[in-house]
Design an enzyme around this catalytic site. Structure first.
Site, short mmCIF file in Angstrom:
data_model
loop_
_atom_site.label_atom_id
_atom_site.label_comp_id
_atom_site.label_asym_id
_atom_site.label_seq_id
_atom_site.Cartn_x
_atom_site.Cartn_y
_atom_site.Cartn_z
N LYS A 1 45.93 -45.51 -36.14
CA LYS A 1 44.60 -45.64 -36.75
C LYS A 1 44.53 -44.94 -38.11
O LYS A 1 44.11 -45.54 -39.10
CB LYS A 1 43.52 -45.05 -35.82
CG LYS A 1 43.40 -45.74 -34.47
CD LYS A 1 42.33 -45.09 -33.61
CE LYS A 1 42.59 -43.62 -33.34
NZ LYS A 1 43.84 -43.34 -32.60
N ASP B 1 2.61 5.55 4.56
CA ASP B 1 1.82 6.16 5.64
C ASP B 1 0.35 5.77 5.66
O ASP B 1 -0.44 6.42 6.34
CB ASP B 1 1.91 7.71 5.58
CG ASP B 1 3.26 8.20 6.08
OD1 ASP B 1 3.93 7.41 6.77
OD2 ASP B 1 3.63 9.34 5.77
N GLY C 1 0.83 -1.20 0.00
CA GLY C 1 0.00 0.00 0.00
C GLY C 1 0.86 1.25 0.00
O GLY C 1 2.09 1.18 0.12
N SER D 1 37.86 -42.69 -29.92
CA SER D 1 36.63 -43.20 -29.30
C SER D 1 36.94 -44.01 -28.03
O SER D 1 36.77 -45.22 -28.01
CB SER D 1 35.81 -44.02 -30.30
OG SER D 1 36.60 -44.89 -31.08
N LYS E 1 0.51 0.43 7.15
CA LYS E 1 0.78 -1.00 7.00
C LYS E 1 1.46 -1.59 8.23
O LYS E 1 1.00 -2.59 8.78
CB LYS E 1 1.67 -1.24 5.76
CG LYS E 1 1.01 -0.87 4.46
CD LYS E 1 1.88 -1.16 3.26
CE LYS E 1 3.19 -0.37 3.28
NZ LYS E 1 2.97 1.09 3.19
N ASP F 1 6.09 -7.47 5.50
CA ASP F 1 5.76 -6.05 5.51
C ASP F 1 6.61 -5.38 4.44
O ASP F 1 7.83 -5.40 4.52
CB ASP F 1 6.06 -5.46 6.90
CG ASP F 1 5.80 -3.96 6.95
OD1 ASP F 1 4.92 -3.50 6.21
OD2 ASP F 1 6.48 -3.27 7.73
N GLY G 1 6.30 1.18 1.43
CA GLY G 1 5.41 1.87 0.52
C GLY G 1 6.06 2.98 -0.29
O GLY G 1 5.54 3.41 -1.30
#
Lengths: 264, 628
Positions: free
Chosen positions: B463, B19, B16, B531, B22, B92, B95
């Site tokens: 390889k 002042d 809100g 691999s 809250k 709380d 505001g």
């Protein structure tokens, strides 16, 4: 999912966020009930492992039971432990009230340990319901060059998106159990069978509800000698948890000054 | 003191205009419900006396020195409190406009909201802004408290007048107030009992309204969303960690990784210190899962089921609130944080800037601090996301500028399509093509079968040398033959991959798929990849089991290191190459290869001869093998 499951899941999420974001990370292990729960949650998060060191700043004034506990479980849980001595009281701001000044030794030791280890972030087991300034904390809470806490300008924190980007020179305190209450802690200890220092259980009509240094921590009148009895006692009490901590009560803003200067 | 139920506390944010009372409302509510610790009320009375003012209940919360002195709430505070029905966490929120980031931080945690409005002042700018942000944050349960009724002599007319105004505004946001309660917090009217000074009011008092809010419901019935938070390798398990934001996951589930679009099976759900291993987990749980195969997975990806996956798009629209000191502008670049994903995004356009006063919107090219607007964001990479209306957890995000969170928003896709690629096997519009040219026909035409000779071995085992030499000699004999090796695959097909284990696995998968296509076309394929992982080779075999021949090119590490044709071992030993097989990464020898060629004590020609003999034996239609 029950209430404890939900708390645990949130804490695990926070710990995993912290571990992902920071390479140089440590966790404060004060040997009290909260920090034991926190170490336990880390083991939950990392499936049995604690992938960062536990930090302990030794005031030299802890209860002997606490030192024994540390030795036993550090070994049993297989954690890496960093223990450092706190500087003598003469090195601490003399304008602070006596108990507060005594507690501030830990802040100083922690700052030195953080510097020595070049840590980016430290995980601490504070809770919102303990004390009004802690209620305003963030989960990821930035600290300045000298570990000071600027509560006037904290970062926004919502939707579990924490502050993980910060300028060089700042460091972060991470609070994974901020959302737990004292009762939650006890119920979790009960459920998980987490070991605890015996001082929490009543002996000769007295027990400790909160553990600090011997010279500034006082027991409460209590017959609760089992976890079940402690939980029943807490469900009925209207006395604040830290009422036995002298430094919280010396001056209206004593604790706030401690925290602003970098206390946990 | 808490209600000794095990259920979680309902989180309630109080918002809100500054002042409007809250903190006073909360302080008084705590006192009237007996939720204050001993001595707190006395302390508040003493503090008020010391400052020479009537009892200021807001001091209960405004514990910080600065706040006491200035009489404002700087940051959000959380207070635990209970009614006879259940526990609450009251948040709380400040505001003041300049503390909007703190209001957002508080409100985003809440299950329900109380909007406090001063009976005398009525709706003010922050009342409206807070209302709008509640709507953006997805807080759907809102009650309004008209406070300070004592200042308007508890008149019903004033209450009715404000009620109309408030309902009209909220309905414009798609919010409906659960109740509009007239109270005086300072006088303790209407909080925990019917207000005796407002006998005209027949509605619920505040605590009745609170107790009427519903606890949050976890979205277990929504489609699965599990954003990957991290990947752990603390022991022999590779664990994918994350929190299930919606839905449910079970072991054995086939899951989809977005945006990489790969499917895999959940092997297990891991946990520590639990009575038994879990077979399923659901929304709200932080879990660790293991998978049936090694896929490349990283933080930021989203796990779903194959049905109902998240949207994939690199562009989306959003309603956002802006907290940054510098305005949001078109063309600026920010870091997007969406669930666990982080990506750079550009502001493509600002469609509208919304005026919270009257909910009108106008065009604009920037969004100032505390502003709200609709924008379009574009990322360079593909994102997995949802529309906020479908899934709030994966449909909302924050933006970061330099080091600070500067805004939050919710996603809607109006006008933008889902870009999920339809070219993968999971889509239903692909049917296998029946070739009229059969493998037999190809083999007869070529004089040999197609197939794959999968050469595996350490770097330096020979390889590539073997493959290239064999290719030349087989070609000379009339074979359709081709070598796949790092050089012709890594620079093209796999140019997006590195050498981390996941990348290597993906590279091998691709090579396996390509080799299968070549072999199906009748070609004899020789592949030359280290691999190193058995699992990867087995997977390559499973792609084309009838065509696959594993050839172990054997030579021990010391032999290979002695050869070191590319100087790679030297670099690896010097730590210049990470994950180098045989030095800093494992090589798993084949268990039952079709052929082993030990090159450590042979010349190249001897080794090639062994390989060629095997080919004649197994692939030639004219040789003595006669195929397989």
């Amino acid at each position: 999912m029950d209430h404890l499951d939900a708390l645990e899941a949130q804490s695990v999420y926070i710990l995993r966020e912290a571990f992902n974001k920071f390479d140089r990370l440590g966790m404060l292990w004060s040997l009290g009930k909260d920090s034991n729960v926190m170490v336990w949650l880390a083991r939950k998060a990392f499936l049995g492992h604690v992938p960062f060191p536990l930090m302990f700043c030794d005031t030299g004034k802890k209860f002997p039971e606490m030192y024994e506990f540390q030795k036993k479980y550090a070994a049993e849980w297989g954690v890496k432990l960093l223990v450092r001595e706190c500087p003598p009281i003469e090195e601490i701001d003399p304008t602070l009230p006596p108990a507060t000044r005594s507690a501030a030794r830990k802040t100083e030791a922690l700052k030195r340990l953080i510097a020595e280890q070049d840590m980016q972030a430290v995980i601490a087991g504070i809770r919102r319901d303990e004390e009004a300034t802690r209620a305003k904390e963030r989960v990821f809470s930035p600290r300045g060059e000298n570990a000071e806490w600027d509560f006037r300008d904290q970062p926004p924190e919502f939707w579990d998106q924490f502050k993980t980007d910060f300028a060089p020179g700042t460091h972060i305190r991470i609070h994974p159990i901020l959302h737990w209450t004292e009762l939650d802690i006890w119920r979790y200890i009960q459920r998980e069978k987490i070991p605890l220092v015996s001082l929490y259980y009543s002996k000769n009509g007295k027990r400790y509800r909160s553990l600090g240094d011997q010279d500034i921590t006082f027991p409460i009148e209590s017959e609760a000698s089992t976890i079940e009895e402690i939980i029943a006692e807490l469900e009925a009490t209207t006395i604040a948890e830290r009422s036995g901590r002298a430094m919280d009560h010396e001056a209206e803003d004593a604790f706030e000054r401690l925290r602003t200067a970098g206390y946990m | 003191m808490q209600v000794s139920s095990e259920s979680p506390a309902l989180k309630l944010v109080v918002v809100g205009h500054v002042d409007h009372g809250k903190s006073t409302l909360i302080g008084r509510l705590l006192h009237d419900t007996g939720s204050l610790p001993d001595g707190k009320a006395e302390a508040v009375i003493r503090m008020s006396e010391r400052r020479g003012m009537p009892v200021e209940w807001a001091f209960v919360l405004d514990a910080l020195q600065a706040e006491r002195d200035q009489g404002i709430t700087i940051d959000t505070t959380q207070i635990f409190f209970n009614t006879d029905k259940r526990n609450y966490v009251i948040i709380d929120a400040p505001g003041h406009t300049e503390f909007l980031k703190n209001m957002v931080s508080g409100a985003a945690l809440s299950d329900a909201a109380l909007l406090v409005i001063d009976a005398k002042e009525g709706m003010q700018e922050q009342s409206r802004r807070h209302g709008y942000i509640l709507h953006l944050l997805g807080v759907r349960q809102v009650a309004v408290v008209i406070n300070k009724m004592d200042l308007v002599d508890y008149r019903e007319e004033r209450y009715q007048e404000l009620t109309g105004e408030i309902r009209k505004y909220l309905s414009g946001l798609g919010l409906e107030a659960a109740a509009i309660v007239p109270v005086s917090a300072r006088e303790g009217q209407g909080l925990v009992a019917a207000p005796d000074k407002m006998s005209w009011y027949a509605g619920p008092h505040l605590v009745e309204v609170l107790d009427g809010f519903s606890p949050p419901v976890l979205p277990t019935d929504r489609p699965l969303r599990l954003p990957v938070q991290d990947v752990y390798k603390f022991d022999d398990r590779r664990i994918i960690a994350g929190r299930i934001e919606s839905g449910r996951i079970r072991t054995g589930d086939r899951i989809l990784i977005s945006p990489s679009n790969k499917s895999v099976t959940v092997k297990s759900i891991e946990s520590w210190n639990t009575p038994s291993p879990a077979l399923s987990a659901s929304a709200g749980q932080s879990v660790g899962i293991t998978l049936s195969e090694q896929l490349f997975i990283e933080r930021g990806q989203v796990i779903s089921h194959e049905a109902n996956p998240p949207i994939e798009s690199n562009v989306f629209r959003a309603r956002i609130f802006w907290l940054g000191r510098k305005p949001l502008e078109v063309g600026k670049r920010y870091k997007l944080k969406l669930a666990t994903n982080e990506q750079m995004v550009d502001v493509q356009s600002i469609e509208t800037v919304i005026d919270v006063e009257n909910l009108t919107s106008a065009a604009g090219d920037k969004l100032e601090r505390n502003g709200i607007g609709e924008i379009t964001l574009r990322a360079r990479a593909m994102l997995a996301l949802d529309e906020f209306s479908e899934n709030p957890k994966t449909g909302r995000f924050v933006l970061v500028d330099e080091y600070d969170t500067v805004g939050g928003g919710i996603i809607f896709m109006e006008g933008y399509p889902d870009q999920r690629s339809s070219g993968d096997v999971r889509s239903t519009n692909i049917t296998a093509v029946e070739h009229r040219v059969t493998p037999d026909m190809r083999a007869r035409s070529n004089g040999h079968e197609g197939g794959i000779l999968w050469l595996t071995g350490l770097s330096g085992a020979g390889k590539s040398t073997l493959a290239i030499e064999a290719e030349q000699q087989l070609f000379a004999k009339g074979y359709q033959v081709y070598v796949l090796d790092g050089d012709n695959v890594r620079f093209g097909l796999s140019s997006d991959l590195g050498f981390a284990p996941e990348d290597r696995a993906e590279n091998i998968r691709r090579v396996g798929e390509v080799a299968k296509l070549f072999a199906s076309a009748g070609v004899l394929v020789l592949t030359a990849f280290i691999s190193p992982y058995r699992a990867d080779r087995d997977r390559a075999r499973s792609i084309a089991p009838d065509l696959f021949h594993e050839v172990y090119v054997a030579a021990d590490v010391s032999t290979c290191e002695g050869r070191d044709p590319k100087g790679l071992y030297k670099k690896a030993r010097a730590g210049e190459i990470k994950d180098f097989t045989g030095v800093s990464a494992p090589y798993e020898e084949p268990v039952t290869p079709e052929l082993t060629v030990d090159t450590s004590d042979k010349t190249v020609n001897e080794s090639v001869a062994e390989l060629l003999a095997y080919v004649e034996e197994n692939f030639s239609l004219t040789g003595n093998g006669g195929g397989r």
